[in-house]
Design an enzyme around this catalytic site. Structure first.
Site, PDB file in Angstrom:
ATOM      1  N   HIS A 109       1.008  -1.244   0.048  1.00  0.00           N
ATOM      2  CA  HIS A 109      -0.023  -0.086  -0.031  1.00  0.00           C
ATOM      3  C   HIS A 109       0.809   1.237  -0.068  1.00  0.00           C
ATOM      4  CE1 HIS A 109      -2.873   2.983   1.260  1.00  0.00           C
ATOM      5  NE2 HIS A 109      -3.978   2.237   0.835  1.00  0.00           N
ATOM      6  N   GLU A 135      -3.727   1.533  -7.492  1.00  0.00           N
ATOM      7  CA  GLU A 135      -4.038   2.731  -6.789  1.00  0.00           C
ATOM      8  C   GLU A 135      -3.141   3.756  -6.918  1.00  0.00           C
ATOM      9  OE1 GLU A 135      -6.422   1.492  -3.137  1.00  0.00           O
ATOM     10  OE2 GLU A 135      -4.494   1.393  -2.415  1.00  0.00           O
TER      11      GLU A 135
HETATM   12  P1  PGA Z   1      -9.639   5.936  -0.102  1.00  0.00           P
HETATM   13  O1  PGA Z   1      -8.264   4.986   0.130  1.00  0.00           O
HETATM   14  O2  PGA Z   1     -10.590   5.237  -0.654  1.00  0.00           O
HETATM   15  O3  PGA Z   1      -9.812   6.654   1.187  1.00  0.00           O
HETATM   16  O4  PGA Z   1      -8.803   6.870  -1.007  1.00  0.00           O
HETATM   17  C1  PGA Z   1      -8.027   3.883  -0.455  1.00  0.00           C
HETATM   18  C2  PGA Z   1      -6.835   3.180  -0.204  1.00  0.00           C
HETATM   19  O5  PGA Z   1      -5.972   3.725   0.599  1.00  0.00           O
HETATM   20  O6  PGA Z   1      -6.649   1.762  -0.247  1.00  0.00           O
END
Ligand code: PGA
Length: 250
Positions: A93, A163
């Site tokens: 992450h 992401e």
């Molecule tokens: P968010 O986070 O949906 O709050 O932007 C996504 C993540 O960090 O996996």
């Protein structure tokens, strides 16, 4: 079948709240069980209790130690996660990468998880988008490093979450567009095709994550070609999370 992951991050604050959130999340999973596989990635502290109390929901951790020796004070290794029945674990992450996790360390963690029969949810994403497209080489490095030496069989057990760092959390620059998501999902499948083959590349689950809301959820899956979503903040609000689930249930 779509995949929907709740990333609770460092919340909620008490185990009572965690139990309530888990049962609300389990109810969402039950409602959409025919079309959505729901996984809740929760703080380490709550894992064991939640797994014991919610038999219908899948739980994951949000990170794992790269250490395997018992003499690793303060660490939580894959064997401990496995011992309490954890079946998934987020790795890479951006909030963990920013604390020093390199591509190499993430590869080690992926290997340790897979050898403990825990499916890794591997987050990849660029910190920024530049006009010349250098961000594509960041993604290429992350994907090639994550799966180096991983067999086809084990690849199938992994989930990838694209992401873009600039679209995550309350500090997000802006939301990603479904077109940007689609470009990256196709690019990741192309990288996997080059590493493995087309059939396997198309069978891997690729999710989108970063500021997912009720408004944009469906678009990332339809126009964005994602197999599902990884949701942070909104997964802490069951009323909103159930709407997101409803938007991608087909
Ligand atoms: P968010 O986070 O949906 O709050 O932007 C996504 C993540 O960090 O996996």
């Amino acid at each position: 079948m779509k995949v929907l992951i709740a990333n609770w991050k460092m919340a909620p604050q008490t185990s009572k709240q965690a139990l309530a959130l888990a049962s609300a999340t389990a109810a969402i999973g039950k409602k959409y069980k025919k079309s959505i596989q729901l996984i809740a990635c929760v703080p380490y502290l709550y894992l064991q209790t939640l797994i014991q109390k919610n038999k219908t929901l899948c739980f994951g951790a949000q990170n794992v130690s790269s250490h395997t020796a018992i003499a690793s004070t303060g660490e939580v290794g894959a064997s401990l996660l496995k011992g309490v029945g954890t079946t998934y674990c987020i790795v890479g992450h951006s909030e963990v990468r920013s604390q020093g996790d390199t591509n190499e360390l993430i590869r080690e963690k992926i290997n340790i998880l897979l050898s403990n029969s825990i499916s890794p949810i591997i987050c990849i994403g660029e910190r920024e988008r530049d006009e010349r497209g250098w961000y594509l080489s960041t993604i290429k490095d992350q994907v090639e490093s994550a799966f180096a030496g991983i067999s086809k069989q084990l690849l199938k057990k992994s989930i990838i979450a694209y992401e873009p760092v600039w679209a995550i959390g309350s500090e997000a620059l802006r939301e990603a567009t479904p077109a940007e998501c689609r470009e990256m999902v196709l690019f990741i499948r192309k990288l996997l095709t080059d590493m493995y083959d087309e059939k396997i590349a198309h069978s891997v689950t690729i999710l989108y994550g970063g500021s997912v809301t009720e408004q944009n959820a469906a678009l990332f899956v339809t126009e964005g070609a994602a197999d599902g979503l990884l949701v942070g903040r909104m997964s802490l609000e069951p009323k909103r999370f159930i709407t997101i689930a409803g938007r991608i249930a087909s």
